[in-house]
Design a protein around this motif. Sequence first.
Motif, PDB file in Angstrom:
ATOM      1  N   ALA A 287       0.837  -1.201   0.000  1.00  0.00           N
ATOM      2  CA  ALA A 287       0.000   0.000   0.000  1.00  0.00           C
ATOM      3  C   ALA A 287       0.872   1.252   0.000  1.00  0.00           C
ATOM      4  O   ALA A 287       0.627   2.200  -0.753  1.00  0.00           O
ATOM      5  CB  ALA A 287      -0.925  -0.008   1.212  1.00  0.00           C
ATOM      6  N   ILE A 294      -5.094  -0.072   0.278  1.00  0.00           N
ATOM      7  CA  ILE A 294      -5.027  -1.502  -0.023  1.00  0.00           C
ATOM      8  C   ILE A 294      -6.339  -1.949  -0.662  1.00  0.00           C
ATOM      9  O   ILE A 294      -7.405  -1.542  -0.252  1.00  0.00           O
ATOM     10  CB  ILE A 294      -4.705  -2.312   1.248  1.00  0.00           C
ATOM     11  CG1 ILE A 294      -4.466  -3.785   0.943  1.00  0.00           C
ATOM     12  CG2 ILE A 294      -5.818  -2.206   2.264  1.00  0.00           C
ATOM     13  CD1 ILE A 294      -3.053  -4.106   0.667  1.00  0.00           C
ATOM     14  N   THR A 353      -3.759  -3.967  -5.656  1.00  0.00           N
ATOM     15  CA  THR A 353      -3.295  -2.717  -5.070  1.00  0.00           C
ATOM     16  C   THR A 353      -2.236  -2.063  -5.952  1.00  0.00           C
ATOM     17  O   THR A 353      -2.239  -0.853  -6.156  1.00  0.00           O
ATOM     18  CB  THR A 353      -2.715  -2.984  -3.666  1.00  0.00           C
ATOM     19  OG1 THR A 353      -3.662  -3.722  -2.924  1.00  0.00           O
ATOM     20  CG2 THR A 353      -2.401  -1.692  -2.951  1.00  0.00           C
TER      21      THR A 353
END
Lengths: 558, 220, 145
Positions: A287, A294, A353
Amino acid sequence: MTPSSSIAAPGAVPGHEATDDHGHHPSYLTDGTTVKSWLLTVDHKRIGIMYMAWVLLFFLVGGIFALLIRIELLTPGPTIMDAMTYNRVFTLHGIVMIFLFMIPAIPSIFGNFLLPLMLGAKDVAFPRLNLLSLYVYLAGAGFALWGMLNGGLDTGWTFYTPYSAHTTTTVAPVLFGAFIIGFSSILTGMNFIVTTHTMRAPGITWFKMPLMVWALYATSCIQVLATPVIGLLLLLVTAENLFSLGMFDVARGGDPVLFQHLFWFYSHPAVYIMVLPAFGVMSEIVATFSRKNIFGYRAVAYSSVGIAFVGFFAWGHHMFVSGQSTFNAGVFGVLSMLVGVFTAIKVFNWVGTVYKGAVEFSTPFAYFCGFLFFTVFGGMTGIAVATVSLDVPWHDTYFVVAHFHFIMVGATIMAFLAALHYWFPKMFGKTYHEGWGLVSAALIILGFNATFIPQFLLGNAGMPRRYYEYPERFQALNVASTAGASLLAFGFIIIAVYLTYALIYGERADNPWNSKGYEWLTASPPPTHNFIGPQPTYPEEPHFYVDPNTGKGEVSDV
Amino acid sequence: MSSAHVTPGSVPGPKLAAHFASLEVQKHAARLGMWLFLATEILLFAGLFACYAAYRFLFPEAWAACSRELDLTMGTVNTVVLITSSFTAAMAVHYAKEGKNKMVGHMFVLTLLMAVAFLVIKYFEYKHKFHIGTLPGRYYFYEGIQLPGAPLFFTVYFASTALHGLHVLIGMTVLMFSTVRAYRVGDFSANNYTMVELGSMYWHLVDLVWIFLFPMLYLV
Amino acid sequence: MAIANESQQEEHNMQEHHGAGRYVVIWVVLLVLTLVTVFTGRMHLPDFGLLLALVIASVKGTLVALYFMHLSEHRGANRLVFGVSIAFVVLLIGFTLMDFGTRFRLANPPGSQYSDLQAVDIGANKAEGRQGGHLDEKQKQEKHE
C-alpha cells in the motif's frame, strides 16, 4: 496528512518521566544508556531491538550451517565432512533456522516494535511477560546450543521417533531447549492477542486496524493453540529418549505415526507462524509504495484469520507415505488446498493494489516483487505436493526441500528484509543508501532462485534429501545450487555492511516514505512511551492514500 | 512498570500500570490473558488425550483390564476431594468480591489442605503400582495382565497423572500467594479481586482436567 | 470508542454478584454426577461405557467452566477463547482417530486390532527378569545361545 510533530503535541503530561524542561523528548534509544537500562527494560521497542540482535546472530549461525551443507554437496562424494557430521549439520541448520530464526523473526522483532505503535498504545498489555519471553527464548537457545556443542544431534529437525528415542546423540538437551522456546512463543502470542483486544486507541475499530496487526493477531492465535501440543510432545520424546517409557515404541504397541500426528499438529501451523507475519508486512508495504489504499482490506484481513484456521486442517499432508490411512491422506490432501484459496485471495488483492498505483520502486518494493514470485511459485508447488499421487514420488526428495524453502523461507526472508528496510528509519531514525539496497535485493532474489530452482529439478529427477553423497549425473545442478547460495551469502554481507554504516552515519530521517501507516504518526525513533501528550486519534483508515488516478481519497472497498 | 496513580475514593483499589488507559482495561487484559493461558493448558493436555484415544482404540481389552487394576475407591475419593477444593476456591472469589478477606484466606487454606490430601492419596496409588509392577514401558513387570498394550496404558496413566500432579503443585503455589495476601494485607474487595479470581481460575482448570482424567483412566 | 466498548462491557458483565447458594448447588450436582459416573462405570457397559462416562464428564466440566469459572457471565473474547480451545482439542483427537480407524489392517502392530485380539502372553515375568513385554538385548542373546 498531519505531520507527526503536530500529533506529538508539546503539551507534556505531568508525571511523564521522559520529559525534560525544554519540552525535548528523548527517543527510546537515548532514554537511558546503561546496560541495565537495556537488559531490564520493559519497553516493547527495546525488547524488539534486543530480539533483533539475537535473532540475527542465530540467522548467521543457521546460515553458516546452510553454506556447509552446500559446500559438502558440491561434489558427488565426500567433500569436507563425513556422513555423520553432515547429518548433524543439516539437523542444526533446520533447528536453528526454524526455532531460533524464522518463528521469532517477524513477530518478536517487528511485531513487538510495531504492534503498540500501530494500535496507538503505550506498550503491549503485559510488558514484563514480554521481557520474560525474551529471556525464556535465550534460555531455550542456550540449552539447544549447549546440546549442539556437546556433539549435536542427527535426527533432522523433525525429531521423528523411533530414531530420536534411540539415537545416542544429544537429543534430550536440544528437545528440552525447543520445549522452552515454545514458552517464549506462547508468551508473545498471548501478549499480542490481549494487546489487540484491549489496547486499541479510541477510533481504531477492528476494521481500522492495520493489516500487519491482523496478520500478527492470526499468528498469535496459532502460537497459543498449537505450541502447547508440541511442548508436550517434546517432553514425551525427551522422556522416551532418557527413560524409554514406551509411548511411541513399536515393540510395546506404541505407534510412531501418532508421534507424527502430534508433531505436525503444531509444525504445520508453525509454517503459518512464519509466513503470516510476512503477509502482514507485505500488505503494509504494497500500500505504501503503490501510494494506494489496499485493495480489498476486509478480504486481506479475513484471509489472515482464514489461513490460521484452515492451517490446522492440513497437517496430514506431511504423512502421506508414513503409514497414515489412505482415507486420511485423501482428506488432508483436499483440505490442504483450502490454504491455497486464502493465499490466492491475498495475492490477488496485492496485485490489485499495485495495479494503477503510483509505484515507487524502492528497496522494500523490490523485496515485495521477489516475495510475490516466491509466494506464487512456492504456493503452486505446494498445491502439487499436497496431491497424494504426486507427493508419493516427490516425498523426501529435493522437490519438497525446494518447495518449502520457496514458500516458507523465501517469502519470509523477503518480508523480513523488506520490513528491515521499511521500518529501519522508524526504528533508528536514519536512512540507508538506496542504491546498495536495490543492488543487494537483486542479488538476494537472484541468488535465492539460483539456489532453489535447481533443487526443484534435482528433486524431480529423483535426488533424495538428507544424503551427503549423490550420483554424478546430479552434479551440475548441485553446483548451480551452491553457486546460488554463495550469491545469497554475498547479498547478506552487503546488507550487513551498509545497514551497519547507516546505523552510525546514516542521514536523519523521520518518515522517508510518506507512509500513512499508524506507526508513522509518532516521531522516528519514537519516544519511550510512544506518544508525547494525549493519545492521537485515528480518523482515517490505516492505508489511506489519495488515489493516483482520480486525485480523490479512495474509500476502502468490500 | 511504574504505577502512575491509584484510583481515587476510599475503597482501596489495585494499582494502575502506566501503559493501560484505565483500570477496566487492565482488569480485562488480565482476565483475557488468563483465559488464553488456560487455553494453552487445555491444549497441552489435549496431546495426552490424543495418545490415550489412539491407544484405547488399538488396545481396548488391555485398556479395560488395566483400568480395573486401578484403585477405584482412591480415584473416587480423589475426585470428590478435588471437586470440593474447586468449590472452596469458587467461594474464595465470592468472599473476595464482598471484601471478606478473612474468609478468602480460610477458603484458600481449605483448598490447599484438600490439594495436599489429593497428592497424598496419589502418592499411595503410585506406591502400590511401583510395588506390584504396573509401570510404564520397559519397567512393567506385573504378571496379572499379560495383554499387548498393557505397559502402554501405564505409560499414559503415569504421564497424564504426573503432568496433572505438577499442575496441582503449580496451582498450590499460585493460591498460596493469594492466601498470604488475604491474611497479611487484606485489601481484596469488589474493586480488587483479580488476583483471587485468576488463581481460582487456574485451580478450576486443574479440577477440570481431573474431571476428564478420572473416567478415562478409572472407568473404561 | 474501541477500547472502552470491549472493556466496559466486560466490567459490566463481571459486576453481577450472586449468593453463595449457587455455588453450593453446583458443588452438590458435581458430587452427584461423580457418584453416577462411578456407578455406571462399575456396570462395565460393553459399547458405550466410555462414551457415557465422557458425556457425564463433559457435563461436569461445563458446569465448572460456566459457574465456578464464571464463563456464564462472560461475553465476547473470553468465551471465544475457551470455545476455540475445546474445538481444537476435538480437531486433534478427531483427525488422529480418523486415521487409526481407517488404516488398512496390516499397518497396525499384530494383535492390535480389536477383531484379532486375544490374550497374548507378552511375557512379563519378574522372576525370569522379563519386563515391559519384550526382551532386552542381553536377554535376547541369552535366549539364542
